[in-house]
Each structure stands twice: as C-alpha cells, then as structure tokens.
Scaffold this motif. Sequence first.
Motif, PDB file in Angstrom:
ATOM      1  N   LEU A   1      11.479  22.539 -18.493  1.00  0.00           N
ATOM      2  CA  LEU A   1      11.334  22.518 -17.039  1.00  0.00           C
ATOM      3  C   LEU A   1      10.379  21.415 -16.590  1.00  0.00           C
ATOM      4  N   GLU A   2       9.337  21.169 -17.387  1.00  0.00           N
ATOM      5  CA  GLU A   2       8.419  20.076 -17.061  1.00  0.00           C
ATOM      6  C   GLU A   2       9.150  18.736 -17.090  1.00  0.00           C
ATOM      7  N   ASN A   3       9.968  18.520 -18.119  1.00  0.00           N
ATOM      8  CA  ASN A   3      10.722  17.270 -18.209  1.00  0.00           C
ATOM      9  C   ASN A   3      11.683  17.110 -17.037  1.00  0.00           C
ATOM     10  N   ILE A   4      12.323  18.216 -16.645  1.00  0.00           N
ATOM     11  CA  ILE A   4      13.263  18.156 -15.526  1.00  0.00           C
ATOM     12  C   ILE A   4      12.537  17.801 -14.229  1.00  0.00           C
ATOM     13  N   LEU A   5      11.423  18.483 -13.966  1.00  0.00           N
ATOM     14  CA  LEU A   5      10.677  18.240 -12.724  1.00  0.00           C
ATOM     15  C   LEU A   5      10.105  16.826 -12.681  1.00  0.00           C
ATOM     16  N   ILE A   6       9.593  16.355 -13.807  1.00  0.00           N
ATOM     17  CA  ILE A   6       9.056  14.988 -13.853  1.00  0.00           C
ATOM     18  C   ILE A   6      10.172  13.972 -13.600  1.00  0.00           C
ATOM     19  N   PHE A   7      11.327  14.221 -14.194  1.00  0.00           N
ATOM     20  CA  PHE A   7      12.471  13.336 -13.982  1.00  0.00           C
ATOM     21  C   PHE A   7      12.858  13.293 -12.499  1.00  0.00           C
ATOM     22  N   VAL A   8      12.915  14.456 -11.854  1.00  0.00           N
ATOM     23  CA  VAL A   8      13.281  14.515 -10.429  1.00  0.00           C
ATOM     24  C   VAL A   8      12.226  13.823  -9.573  1.00  0.00           C
ATOM     25  N   VAL A   9      10.955  14.076  -9.869  1.00  0.00           N
ATOM     26  CA  VAL A   9       9.863  13.465  -9.091  1.00  0.00           C
ATOM     27  C   VAL A   9       9.911  11.941  -9.190  1.00  0.00           C
ATOM     28  N   ILE A  10      10.144  11.420 -10.379  1.00  0.00           N
ATOM     29  CA  ILE A  10      10.195   9.968 -10.566  1.00  0.00           C
ATOM     30  C   ILE A  10      11.389   9.364  -9.825  1.00  0.00           C
ATOM     31  N   ILE A  11      12.543  10.024  -9.896  1.00  0.00           N
ATOM     32  CA  ILE A  11      13.737   9.522  -9.194  1.00  0.00           C
ATOM     33  C   ILE A  11      13.496   9.499  -7.685  1.00  0.00           C
ATOM     34  N   VAL A  12      12.904  10.565  -7.155  1.00  0.00           N
ATOM     35  CA  VAL A  12      12.622  10.621  -5.715  1.00  0.00           C
ATOM     36  C   VAL A  12      11.612   9.535  -5.332  1.00  0.00           C
ATOM     37  N   ALA A  13      10.594   9.329  -6.171  1.00  0.00           N
ATOM     38  CA  ALA A  13       9.593   8.295  -5.889  1.00  0.00           C
ATOM     39  C   ALA A  13      10.230   6.907  -5.862  1.00  0.00           C
ATOM     40  N   ILE A  14      11.111   6.640  -6.815  1.00  0.00           N
ATOM     41  CA  ILE A  14      11.798   5.342  -6.829  1.00  0.00           C
ATOM     42  C   ILE A  14      12.658   5.176  -5.576  1.00  0.00           C
TER      43      ILE A  14
ATOM     44  N   LEU B   1       0.826  -1.211   0.000  1.00  0.00           N
ATOM     45  CA  LEU B   1       0.000   0.000   0.000  1.00  0.00           C
ATOM     46  C   LEU B   1       0.859   1.259   0.000  1.00  0.00           C
ATOM     47  N   SER B   2       2.010   1.191   0.685  1.00  0.00           N
ATOM     48  CA  SER B   2       2.926   2.348   0.688  1.00  0.00           C
ATOM     49  C   SER B   2       3.473   2.606  -0.705  1.00  0.00           C
ATOM     50  N   ILE B   3       3.811   1.525  -1.432  1.00  0.00           N
ATOM     51  CA  ILE B   3       4.311   1.682  -2.805  1.00  0.00           C
ATOM     52  C   ILE B   3       3.223   2.275  -3.704  1.00  0.00           C
ATOM     53  N   VAL B   4       2.003   1.747  -3.561  1.00  0.00           N
ATOM     54  CA  VAL B   4       0.885   2.292  -4.351  1.00  0.00           C
ATOM     55  C   VAL B   4       0.644   3.752  -3.994  1.00  0.00           C
ATOM     56  N   LEU B   5       0.794   4.091  -2.709  1.00  0.00           N
ATOM     57  CA  LEU B   5       0.625   5.481  -2.259  1.00  0.00           C
ATOM     58  C   LEU B   5       1.656   6.386  -2.922  1.00  0.00           C
ATOM     59  N   ILE B   6       2.906   5.924  -2.957  1.00  0.00           N
ATOM     60  CA  ILE B   6       3.971   6.717  -3.586  1.00  0.00           C
ATOM     61  C   ILE B   6       3.702   6.880  -5.077  1.00  0.00           C
ATOM     62  N   ILE B   7       3.272   5.778  -5.718  1.00  0.00           N
ATOM     63  CA  ILE B   7       2.992   5.838  -7.159  1.00  0.00           C
ATOM     64  C   ILE B   7       1.837   6.787  -7.455  1.00  0.00           C
ATOM     65  N   SER B   8       0.764   6.681  -6.681  1.00  0.00           N
ATOM     66  CA  SER B   8      -0.397   7.543  -6.921  1.00  0.00           C
ATOM     67  C   SER B   8      -0.068   9.009  -6.653  1.00  0.00           C
ATOM     68  N   PHE B   9       0.735   9.266  -5.608  1.00  0.00           N
ATOM     69  CA  PHE B   9       1.123  10.648  -5.313  1.00  0.00           C
ATOM     70  C   PHE B   9       2.011  11.200  -6.432  1.00  0.00           C
ATOM     71  N   THR B  10       2.949  10.366  -6.919  1.00  0.00           N
ATOM     72  CA  THR B  10       3.823  10.785  -8.028  1.00  0.00           C
ATOM     73  C   THR B  10       2.999  11.063  -9.274  1.00  0.00           C
ATOM     74  N   TRP B  11       2.054  10.184  -9.546  1.00  0.00           N
ATOM     75  CA  TRP B  11       1.163  10.350 -10.695  1.00  0.00           C
ATOM     76  C   TRP B  11       0.392  11.658 -10.580  1.00  0.00           C
ATOM     77  N   MET B  12      -0.109  11.965  -9.386  1.00  0.00           N
ATOM     78  CA  MET B  12      -0.876  13.187  -9.168  1.00  0.00           C
ATOM     79  C   MET B  12      -0.006  14.425  -9.373  1.00  0.00           C
ATOM     80  N   VAL B  13       1.235  14.368  -8.867  1.00  0.00           N
ATOM     81  CA  VAL B  13       2.141  15.511  -9.026  1.00  0.00           C
ATOM     82  C   VAL B  13       2.455  15.758 -10.502  1.00  0.00           C
TER      83      VAL B  13
END
Length: 316
Positions: free
Chosen positions: A89-102, A42-54
């Motif tokens: 900037l969108e690509n950079i932020l998405i890249f950072v968000v995904i790395i942090v989520a992983i 559930l924590s992994i799904v929470l991280i994925i859903s939060f990343t998806w929302m961001v």
Amino acid sequence: MKNIKSFILPVLLLCLTIALKQVNHFYPQLAIINTEITSKLLSIVLIISFTWMVIKMLRLIKLGVLGNFDIKKEDNLKSRRVYTQYNILENILIFVVIIVAIGFSLMLFDDVKKLGISLFASAGISTIIIGFAAQKFIGTVLAGIQIAITQPIAIDDVVIVENEWGWIEEINLTYVVVRIWDKRRLIVPTTYFIETPFQNWTRNTADILGTVFIYTDYTMDVKALREELTRLLESTDLWDKEVNVLQVTNATEQTMEVRALMSAKNSPTAWDLRVFIREGLITFIQENYPDALPKTRIDIPEAIEADPLSKEEMMN
C-alpha cells in the motif's frame, strides 16, 4: 528519532518555499529573474517539497504501525501479513502521489496544458492507444493491489516458484523477490502469483509435515524400524512432538516401501529433520539388519540344483 529528523527537512523546505512565493508576489521587484519564471520555479519547488513531505509522512505512519509487530518472532504469521499489506500500500500511494505531483507540475506550463486539453478532446483514439500500450503495466499494478488485499503471499512465506524453493523477500508494486535456498534471487512479476499456480507452505501456519522413504527387503522387521524412528525423533529438538508415523506404503516384486512421517515447526527445520531421520534409519538397518537391505533373488529349481552341470551352465 532519525525518521522524525528526516521528516523535518521537507517541512522546512515547504515553509521556505511558501515564504519565498509570498515575497515574490508582494515584492516582485526583488526577483533576480522574471517574476513569472520565478513564480513557476517556486511553484515546482513547492510541489516537490509537498510531495516529499507526504512520502515521508506515509513512511512514518508505516513505521509507527509496523513497530507493534515483530516479524522476527517464531509465530509471526499476523506480523508478516501486516508487513505485506503496508509495504504494498505504501508503494501504491507513493506511486500515485508522484504521478499527481508530476501532473500538477506540468500543468503550470501553458503549452503542456493546451496539449492536455487537445488530447482530452481526442480521448477516444488516444485512450485506445494508451490502453494497448499500458495494459501490461496496469495489469501488473492491479496485481500488486490484489496481492495486498487477498494476500496469496506474504513477506517471509515459504514458496515453490518455477520449481525453486525459497522465501518471499520483497513484495513491490510490480515485482516480487524470492530468496532461493542457495542465496540466489528469483525476480517474478506480481501477475505471476495471480495467474500461475504455485506452492505456499506457510499460507496459514508455518508448521509442516516431512516424509522419508526407505526401501528394504521383505525380511525387514517393521516394528523394530518403527521403534527406531520414535527413538530418533525423541533424541532431537528438530521434532515438534506432533506427528510420528511409520507405515509400509508400497510393495514391489523386490522391495517394500516404508514411509516415515514426522512434523516440524517450519520448513527449514523439517528439511533438517528429514535428513537426520533418513541417515539414522539407514544406519540402523546397516548395523542391525544388513540382510534386510534391498537385494535381487534368483530361484533355482530343484532339478537344476541336483544337476551340477546344468547349475554351472545357468550361472555362466
């Protein structure tokens, strides 16, 4: 509306995951499998859903801002610059968000956490190894960030890259797509536009000067040719009525070089205008001054002219 609906789905998934985590915490007996495993899933799904929302939120913000700028209008320099900045900037932020989520997802597992601590303890050696291995990737990412800030190129800029003429179609974090005039696509790393000289024909404005070179005999009436250039320019909508110049720019032992200089609102229009003027001037010379076309002369001395035999020998 469609983008807002797509934002609702990750929010609903996030809320559902939070509710399930609360149920799993307060009512562990309801868990189908081990409570600890369920909690981690559930924590992994929470991280994925939060990343998806961001990510969806970032895209909504970008679309909201870019909605005020029309890249299809004729004077679109400011719009193209804004599009370029927000896309990168969108690509950079998405890249950072995904790395942090992983990273957060991996840290949920004790073995991975211990491995991370041990790597951190030996950071001196590992940093050097990782630095050498990732220096090209890091350099490419930094080049993308630099392009977003300094903007040597922007979306829809006309450029000459690797001797190819085309438009900037996409600017991504690590590479740029150039649409060549014959519909090919040239894929270039972002570092290219930082390290290698290239031509940008629309850096500050889209209007451009075009040149046409004509080579004629010395008997050509330059004034008549200049008047014909003016007539041709005034007869077409391709000319923006700014620059109209015809000059003799060079003279050789056989011909003189005439340069016609004209202006157009953008490079594709300038290309069509140059072709139109070149064809028009050549037709004008052919129809009105055929003797002024380039030719090779032979000067026959008077002594040879007086002696038919010597003249015949020279001609042979």
